[in-house]
Enzyme design. Structure first.
Site, PDB file in Angstrom:
ATOM      1  N   GLU A 161       2.052   4.831   1.278  1.00 37.89           N
ATOM      2  CA  GLU A 161       2.167   5.576   2.551  1.00 37.89           C
ATOM      3  C   GLU A 161       1.163   5.722   3.276  1.00 37.89           C
ATOM      4  O   GLU A 161       0.229   6.457   2.941  1.00 37.89           O
ATOM      5  CB  GLU A 161       3.290   6.703   2.508  1.00 37.89           C
ATOM      6  CG  GLU A 161       3.413   7.452   3.886  1.00 37.89           C
ATOM      7  CD  GLU A 161       4.083   8.815   3.852  1.00 37.89           C
ATOM      8  OE1 GLU A 161       5.270   8.951   4.063  1.00 37.89           O
ATOM      9  OE2 GLU A 161       3.359   9.716   3.437  1.00 37.89           O
ATOM     10  N   ASN A 218       4.688  -6.704   5.524  1.00 39.53           N
ATOM     11  CA  ASN A 218       5.119  -7.977   6.048  1.00 39.53           C
ATOM     12  C   ASN A 218       4.378  -9.152   5.561  1.00 39.53           C
ATOM     13  O   ASN A 218       4.782 -10.137   5.293  1.00 39.53           O
ATOM     14  CB  ASN A 218       5.003  -8.020   7.442  1.00 39.53           C
ATOM     15  CG  ASN A 218       6.333  -7.261   8.126  1.00 39.53           C
ATOM     16  OD1 ASN A 218       7.284  -7.628   8.069  1.00 39.53           O
ATOM     17  ND2 ASN A 218       5.762  -6.072   8.960  1.00 39.53           N
ATOM     18  N   HIS A 232       0.801  -1.127  -0.015  1.00 39.43           N
ATOM     19  CA  HIS A 232      -0.034   0.040  -0.044  1.00 39.43           C
ATOM     20  C   HIS A 232       0.993   1.096  -0.073  1.00 39.43           C
ATOM     21  O   HIS A 232       2.059   1.404   0.436  1.00 39.43           O
ATOM     22  CB  HIS A 232      -0.862  -0.024   1.320  1.00 39.43           C
ATOM     23  CG  HIS A 232      -0.271   0.032   2.561  1.00 39.43           C
ATOM     24  ND1 HIS A 232       0.429   1.073   3.021  1.00 39.43           N
ATOM     25  CD2 HIS A 232       0.086  -1.074   3.383  1.00 39.43           C
ATOM     26  CE1 HIS A 232       1.109   0.852   4.108  1.00 39.43           C
ATOM     27  NE2 HIS A 232       0.723  -0.490   4.501  1.00 39.43           N
ATOM     28  N   GLU A 256      -1.574  -6.834   7.253  1.00 41.59           N
ATOM     29  CA  GLU A 256      -0.216  -6.605   7.875  1.00 41.59           C
ATOM     30  C   GLU A 256       0.049  -7.832   9.112  1.00 41.59           C
ATOM     31  O   GLU A 256      -0.859  -7.997   9.428  1.00 41.59           O
ATOM     32  CB  GLU A 256      -0.149  -5.354   8.394  1.00 41.59           C
ATOM     33  CG  GLU A 256       1.290  -4.942   8.989  1.00 41.59           C
ATOM     34  CD  GLU A 256       2.491  -5.244   8.184  1.00 41.59           C
ATOM     35  OE1 GLU A 256       2.929  -6.273   7.803  1.00 41.59           O
ATOM     36  OE2 GLU A 256       3.027  -4.269   7.678  1.00 41.59           O
TER      37      GLU A 256
END
Length: 248
Positions: free
Chosen positions: A11, A184, A9, A87
């Protein structure tokens, strides 16, 4: 030969503030919106097309996908949202500023929490209001599957079976797939695709908003991969991610 595109994605507001975000549902920053639009424009100009997209259930990844679809005039393609692309869960670190956390616990400890493969941060307590089981979006998921904290190994364990069972067969059927997710969850997938060792994975940094293109063979093994962007800008963006948890 199959083509797969991965995008972290753009920022987020908490990326900008250098805070641990995890499963907290934080939106894109103005820069993140620009990054997502630029990614869509770059993909369009390079002639990419997609039949299906996957994303998480967190708005920063969903909005990134929306903006890319808008730039590519692909608002109509099917989108599958799943918590398995979320995430990694940062547990009790969620919301904390990374530099302030370094000052409190030391750079080495924060590096272990951020980048070690199998050591998670301290967990949420069950009564924490951010406990995922309190949120309607996770009500259909078994409580035992919902994390209170995660290391990257845990993220691999929840994402890669979904990749093998759901996404990989779709790619093999000939569908052109776009995945917009998180630093991640994408590190987990890249580790799997590139067969990166547990020892080397801490060194992998994925920048926000830059398409990562994979060309895969019939067994979905990478033939090559590359970022769709200026090489020096990509390196600088990776270095910025690497330095987020370092004392200044």
């Amino acid at each position: 030969m199959y083509t797969l595109v991965l995008i972290r994605h753009g920022e987020s507001l908490w990326n900008r503030e250098n805070r641990f975000t995890g499963w907290r549902d934080i939106d894109l920053s103005p820069q993140g919106i620009d990054e997502a639009r630029a990614a869509g424009k770059a993909l369009r100009e390079q002639g990419f097309e997609f039949d299906l997209a996957y994303t998480s259930v967190l708005k920063r990844a969903i909005r990134t996908l929306w903006l890319i679809q808008e730039e590519m005039d692909l608002m109509w393609i099917p989108v599958i949202r799943t918590w398995r692309l979320n995430e990694r869960h940062y547990g009790a670190l969620t919301g904390l500023n990374k530099i302030e956390t370094v000052e409190k616990y030391g750079e080495q400890q924060v590096h272990i929490w951020r980048r070690s493969y199998d050591i998670p941060p301290p967990a949420y307590t069950p009564d924490n209001l951010d406990n995922p089981s309190y949120h309607r979006r996770y009500q259909e998921i078994k409580r035992s599957d919902l994390p209170m904290t995660e290391c990257l190994k845990d993220t691999v364990a929840r994402f890669i079976p979904y990749w093998n069972d759901e996404i990989a067969p779709v790619i093999r059927s000939g569908k052109r797939v776009l995945i917009t997710a998180h630093g991640n969850s994408l590190r987990a997938l890249v580790k799997h695709l590139d067969n990166i060792s547990d020892t080397d994975i801490p060194d992998l940094n994925i920048p926000t908003g830059i398409p990562l293109v994979y060309e895969l063979d019939d067994n979905l093994k990478p033939v090559r991969s590359y970022y769709l962007g200026d090489e020096e800008k990509v390196k600088a963006a990776m270095e910025a991610v690497k330095n987020q948890g370092k004392a200044k």
